[in-house]
Enzyme design. Structure first.
Site, PDB file in Angstrom:
ATOM      1  N   ASP A   1      -3.764   5.175 -11.611  1.00  0.00           N
ATOM      2  CA  ASP A   1      -3.394   3.990 -12.019  1.00  0.00           C
ATOM      3  C   ASP A   1      -4.445   3.747 -13.126  1.00  0.00           C
ATOM      4  O   ASP A   1      -4.452   4.271 -14.336  1.00  0.00           O
ATOM      5  CB  ASP A   1      -3.374   3.031 -11.008  1.00  0.00           C
TER       6      ASP A   1
ATOM      7  N   LYS B   1      -4.874   6.152   2.603  1.00  0.00           N
ATOM      8  CA  LYS B   1      -3.704   6.435   3.511  1.00  0.00           C
ATOM      9  C   LYS B   1      -2.512   6.899   2.237  1.00  0.00           C
ATOM     10  O   LYS B   1      -1.845   7.759   2.986  1.00  0.00           O
ATOM     11  CB  LYS B   1      -3.117   5.222   4.214  1.00  0.00           C
TER      12      LYS B   1
ATOM     13  N   ASP C   1      -1.753   9.706  -4.437  1.00  0.00           N
ATOM     14  CA  ASP C   1      -0.531   9.243  -4.258  1.00  0.00           C
ATOM     15  C   ASP C   1      -0.157   8.933  -5.641  1.00  0.00           C
ATOM     16  O   ASP C   1       0.859   9.270  -6.313  1.00  0.00           O
ATOM     17  CB  ASP C   1      -0.306   7.941  -3.439  1.00  0.00           C
TER      18      ASP C   1
HETATM   19  P1  IMP Z   1      -6.802   3.562  -9.661  1.00  0.00           P
HETATM   20  O1  IMP Z   1      -6.662   2.116 -10.364  1.00  0.00           O
HETATM   21  O2  IMP Z   1      -6.302   4.419 -10.349  1.00  0.00           O
HETATM   22  O3  IMP Z   1      -8.326   3.562  -9.144  1.00  0.00           O
HETATM   23  O4  IMP Z   1      -5.960   3.374  -8.445  1.00  0.00           O
HETATM   24  C1  IMP Z   1      -6.480   3.290  -7.026  1.00  0.00           C
HETATM   25  C2  IMP Z   1      -5.528   3.151  -5.994  1.00  0.00           C
HETATM   26  O5  IMP Z   1      -4.632   2.008  -6.116  1.00  0.00           O
HETATM   27  C3  IMP Z   1      -4.433   4.296  -5.660  1.00  0.00           C
HETATM   28  O6  IMP Z   1      -4.846   5.186  -5.101  1.00  0.00           O
HETATM   29  C4  IMP Z   1      -3.395   3.359  -4.797  1.00  0.00           C
HETATM   30  O7  IMP Z   1      -3.566   3.463  -3.773  1.00  0.00           O
HETATM   31  C5  IMP Z   1      -3.349   2.062  -5.463  1.00  0.00           C
HETATM   32  N1  IMP Z   1      -2.448   1.921  -6.578  1.00  0.00           N
HETATM   33  C6  IMP Z   1      -2.325   1.850  -7.586  1.00  0.00           C
HETATM   34  N2  IMP Z   1      -1.207   1.538  -8.453  1.00  0.00           N
HETATM   35  C7  IMP Z   1      -0.353   1.351  -7.356  1.00  0.00           C
HETATM   36  C8  IMP Z   1       0.984   0.820  -6.970  1.00  0.00           C
HETATM   37  O8  IMP Z   1       1.821   0.889  -8.054  1.00  0.00           O
HETATM   38  N3  IMP Z   1       1.555   0.578  -5.934  1.00  0.00           N
HETATM   39  C9  IMP Z   1       0.709   0.756  -4.758  1.00  0.00           C
HETATM   40  N4  IMP Z   1      -0.752   1.217  -4.800  1.00  0.00           N
HETATM   41  C10 IMP Z   1      -1.147   1.379  -6.034  1.00  0.00           C
HETATM   42 MG    MG Z   2      -4.418   6.036  -3.130  1.00  0.00          MG
END
Ligand code: IMP
Ligand code: MG
Length: 174
Positions: free
Chosen positions: A101, A41, A98
């Protein structure tokens, strides 16, 4: 334990940056149609604001993958919860997220989308936390690089709350 949100990026700063990215995308895709793929979302608020600022023809679609629950650490598990409605074959696809991470979600998603034969495939993220990267991801458009902190607002949630904040804030626990 109670929590509060400290403003990291104001509504004005975010809006100005989205306008700049929209201008850049409009130049880069001149003469083409860009197909925005929003990752639900969290990506939805950013995608709507970005789409309004793109001047080339735009079409869009949505998909949803599993990410964090109440936990603020990555589980490393990526599951497609809702797939795209339309084929992306031969389209100029721009994935709108968005935040990047660890990079796990996006690297998995981009690989899967690439297998579907788009004409081009690029990634646009509002936020990037480069310090946290575990899996390499090539980001084409970045709103802001931010330090390693848990952020909310502009689509980002903590336990499904705060997505509606019109700015980016850091959750702090008292
Ligand atoms: P990844 O660790 O790059 O796979 O991130 C996956 C998902 O984790 C992102 O698309 C966000 O939905 C969520 N996410 C990562 N860091 C944050 C944060 O600081 N706040 C809120 N959601 C986060
Ligand atoms: Mg996301």
């Amino acid at each position: 334990m109670s929590e509060h949100v400290r403003v990291l990026l104001s509504e004005e700063e975010v809006d100005a940056r989205i306008q700049a990215i929209g201008d850049q995308i409009s130049r880069d895709y001149e003469g083409r149609q860009v197909h925005l793929v929003c990752v639900l979302k969290g990506g939805s608020f950013f995608m709507c604001e970005l789409a309004k600022r793109i001047t080339v023809p735009v079409s869009l679609d949505f998909m949803s993958v599993s990410s964090y629950g109440k936990d603020t650490k990555s589980s490393g598990v990526v599951k497609i919860v809702k797939d795209l409605d339309e084929s992306i074959k031969d389209k100029d696809v721009l994935v709108v997220e968005d935040i990047v991470d660890s990079g796990r979600t996006l690297s998995y998603l981009l690989e899967m989308l690439r297998d579907r034969g788009p004409k081009s495939l690029r990634l646009c993220t509002l936020l990037d936390k480069p310090e946290r990267r575990v899996v390499e991801v090539n980001v084409d458009y970045t709103g802001f690089e931010i330090p390693d902190a848990f952020v909310v607002g502009y689509g980002l949630d903590y336990d499904q709350r705060y997505r509606n904040l019109p700015y980016i804030g850091v959750v702090e626990f008292d």
